[in-house]
Design a protein around this motif. Sequence first.
Motif, PDB file in Angstrom:
ATOM      1  N   MET A  64      -7.810  34.259   5.049  1.00 62.95           N
ATOM      2  CA  MET A  64      -6.754  35.003   4.379  1.00 62.95           C
ATOM      3  C   MET A  64      -5.801  35.567   5.433  1.00 62.95           C
ATOM      4  O   MET A  64      -6.209  36.336   6.294  1.00 62.95           O
ATOM      5  CB  MET A  64      -7.353  36.152   3.565  1.00 62.95           C
ATOM      6  CG  MET A  64      -6.332  37.074   2.929  1.00 62.95           C
ATOM      7  SD  MET A  64      -5.640  36.418   1.418  1.00 62.95           S
ATOM      8  CE  MET A  64      -6.951  36.822   0.268  1.00 62.95           C
ATOM      9  N   PRO A  65      -4.514  35.179   5.409  1.00 58.49           N
ATOM     10  CA  PRO A  65      -3.562  35.712   6.393  1.00 58.49           C
ATOM     11  C   PRO A  65      -3.329  37.205   6.181  1.00 58.49           C
ATOM     12  O   PRO A  65      -3.443  37.715   5.058  1.00 58.49           O
ATOM     13  CB  PRO A  65      -2.287  34.907   6.115  1.00 58.49           C
ATOM     14  CG  PRO A  65      -2.413  34.432   4.707  1.00 58.49           C
ATOM     15  CD  PRO A  65      -3.882  34.256   4.462  1.00 58.49           C
ATOM     16  N   LEU A 102      -2.758  27.185  -0.428  1.00 58.21           N
ATOM     17  CA  LEU A 102      -3.754  28.145   0.055  1.00 58.21           C
ATOM     18  C   LEU A 102      -4.213  29.065  -1.069  1.00 58.21           C
ATOM     19  O   LEU A 102      -5.402  29.399  -1.180  1.00 58.21           O
ATOM     20  CB  LEU A 102      -3.176  28.964   1.209  1.00 58.21           C
ATOM     21  CG  LEU A 102      -4.096  30.050   1.803  1.00 58.21           C
ATOM     22  CD1 LEU A 102      -5.394  29.432   2.304  1.00 58.21           C
ATOM     23  CD2 LEU A 102      -3.389  30.802   2.931  1.00 58.21           C
ATOM     24  N   GLU A 103      -3.280  29.451  -1.915  1.00 57.47           N
ATOM     25  CA  GLU A 103      -3.619  30.333  -3.032  1.00 57.47           C
ATOM     26  C   GLU A 103      -4.610  29.651  -3.978  1.00 57.47           C
ATOM     27  O   GLU A 103      -5.546  30.285  -4.476  1.00 57.47           O
ATOM     28  CB  GLU A 103      -2.352  30.721  -3.791  1.00 57.47           C
ATOM     29  CG  GLU A 103      -2.599  31.747  -4.887  1.00 57.47           C
ATOM     30  CD  GLU A 103      -1.315  32.208  -5.542  1.00 57.47           C
ATOM     31  OE1 GLU A 103      -1.396  33.057  -6.453  1.00 57.47           O
ATOM     32  OE2 GLU A 103      -0.230  31.721  -5.164  1.00 57.47           O
ATOM     33  N   GLU A 156       2.631  34.979   3.549  1.00 52.93           N
ATOM     34  CA  GLU A 156       2.393  33.691   4.186  1.00 52.93           C
ATOM     35  C   GLU A 156       1.482  32.789   3.349  1.00 52.93           C
ATOM     36  O   GLU A 156       1.216  31.656   3.719  1.00 52.93           O
ATOM     37  CB  GLU A 156       1.766  33.895   5.570  1.00 52.93           C
ATOM     38  CG  GLU A 156       2.681  34.643   6.545  1.00 52.93           C
ATOM     39  CD  GLU A 156       2.014  34.852   7.893  1.00 52.93           C
ATOM     40  OE1 GLU A 156       0.872  34.365   8.067  1.00 52.93           O
ATOM     41  OE2 GLU A 156       2.621  35.502   8.763  1.00 52.93           O
ATOM     42  N   ILE A 157       0.987  33.300   2.223  1.00 49.37           N
ATOM     43  CA  ILE A 157       0.109  32.504   1.368  1.00 49.37           C
ATOM     44  C   ILE A 157       0.959  31.541   0.537  1.00 49.37           C
ATOM     45  O   ILE A 157       1.728  31.965  -0.323  1.00 49.37           O
ATOM     46  CB  ILE A 157      -0.716  33.412   0.433  1.00 49.37           C
ATOM     47  CG1 ILE A 157      -1.570  34.390   1.255  1.00 49.37           C
ATOM     48  CG2 ILE A 157      -1.598  32.569  -0.485  1.00 49.37           C
ATOM     49  CD1 ILE A 157      -2.374  35.356   0.396  1.00 49.37           C
ATOM     50  N   ASP A 158       0.811  30.260   0.813  1.00 50.57           N
ATOM     51  CA  ASP A 158       1.558  29.270   0.032  1.00 50.57           C
ATOM     52  C   ASP A 158       0.738  28.864  -1.195  1.00 50.57           C
ATOM     53  O   ASP A 158      -0.385  29.338  -1.411  1.00 50.57           O
ATOM     54  CB  ASP A 158       1.901  28.043   0.883  1.00 50.57           C
ATOM     55  CG  ASP A 158       0.670  27.382   1.501  1.00 50.57           C
ATOM     56  OD1 ASP A 158      -0.444  27.558   0.952  1.00 50.57           O
ATOM     57  OD2 ASP A 158       0.804  26.691   2.516  1.00 50.57           O
ATOM     58  N   LEU A 213      -8.090  29.624  -2.231  1.00 45.49           N
ATOM     59  CA  LEU A 213      -8.697  30.954  -2.261  1.00 45.49           C
ATOM     60  C   LEU A 213      -9.181  31.295  -3.663  1.00 45.49           C
ATOM     61  O   LEU A 213     -10.284  31.826  -3.842  1.00 45.49           O
ATOM     62  CB  LEU A 213      -7.690  32.010  -1.783  1.00 45.49           C
ATOM     63  CG  LEU A 213      -7.323  31.980  -0.293  1.00 45.49           C
ATOM     64  CD1 LEU A 213      -6.137  32.887  -0.020  1.00 45.49           C
ATOM     65  CD2 LEU A 213      -8.522  32.401   0.562  1.00 45.49           C
ATOM     66  N   GLU A 227       0.461  38.742   3.290  1.00 46.71           N
ATOM     67  CA  GLU A 227       0.267  38.011   2.043  1.00 46.71           C
ATOM     68  C   GLU A 227       1.446  37.104   1.701  1.00 46.71           C
ATOM     69  O   GLU A 227       1.314  36.178   0.912  1.00 46.71           O
ATOM     70  CB  GLU A 227       0.017  38.992   0.889  1.00 46.71           C
ATOM     71  CG  GLU A 227      -1.308  39.747   1.017  1.00 46.71           C
ATOM     72  CD  GLU A 227      -1.595  40.571  -0.223  1.00 46.71           C
ATOM     73  OE1 GLU A 227      -0.785  40.529  -1.169  1.00 46.71           O
ATOM     74  OE2 GLU A 227      -2.630  41.267  -0.244  1.00 46.71           O
TER      75      GLU A 227
END
Length: 402
Positions: free
Chosen positions: A320-321, A331-332, A326-328, A335, A324
Amino acid sequence: MADKTNEDGAPLIDGAVDIEAGAQGDTNSEEMDTVDPKDQATLDLKKQVLQNPQVLAALQEKLDSLIGQRSGYIDLLPPAVKRRIKALKNYQVKQIQLEAKFYEEVHQLECKYARMYDETYEKRKGVITGQVEPTDSDCEWESSEDEADDEDAGGDGKEVKALAEEVKNKINLMDDDDTKGIPEFWLTIFKNVDLTATMIQDHDDPILKHLEDIRVILHESPEMGFTLEFHFTPNEFFTNKTLTKRYDMKSEPDESDPFSFEGPEIVGAKGCKIDWKKGKDITVKVIKKKQKHKGRGTTRQVTKTVTNDSFFNFFKPPEMPEDETEIDEELEELLSADFEIGHMIRERIVPRAVLYFTGEAIEDEEFEEEEEEEEGDGEEDDDEDPDYQPKDGEKPAECKSQ
């Protein structure tokens, strides 16, 4: 203003038009019907554009994007009403803060009872691994199948059952079965549950047969979260006795957006290092590629190590960056899927393991889903049925929102 009269002196009714005026109006309408060629060309062009499927699709997309947007109703309210709405929002924030504390106390209560569950889980582990043989009283359980057999047999049910038991005992004596515990207990569960079944590959089976127990360790205050512990018997694949997956949670409303709070949420996950024995790491695979030299034209073969699909990638979750933003999207999704699996194991699989092993828990879930679908279908049939007649006093479906 003097009232208008006709030739006989009678008053004219408002809106009445005499014959001459009507005739004049017809003349004017004929003049109005004559459209300028340029205007007619514009109208024709508009009709052609609106008949274009791509244009209509674009317009529909634009209209869809407006769904859920503010109508501007609040902006039109008087200042005094707007002031009261602000007060209600402040009350709402206080209620959300209390709700967050409620979930924190619920977590502490869960921790208290989790310690009480340990005795039952320890007994379960002993039976599964064959370390403990349950007593006759522990094994007394009349299933629905047994009840159905008794009903089918009528008054002779007890005699039939006794005979079946006698035959079964004779077979057991002849068979000399030395099976210990309940083989492949957790592997069977994971394959029964759709969410985890998609994770398991053929090369995972031999390792998961060594999985003898799964425990949930709840984090005590001030932390909020849980750790999944996977306990393995000695095997030829890795040296770890226990593999862990930690999930961190929070029950705090976002200060910048408190109204988005919906209860505790998982905010991060951390796996563990698997100490694979040489050549046994099934989470990677080696592929061979041919490379051609541009200048010489010669080729050579190179090897490359890439990720291999495996259940054990569960212990290498995506990071997890810190930011937040930076979450594309990709990635979402990763997760979200990881959090869903962790939550499923904690909330359902571990507490009700035997029911997922037998499939009873899965049947119950499917029954609930089918029931919901049937209810939804019934509502749609009423709305779409051309012969549907509303009851007395009931508005038709299209009028209910008016």
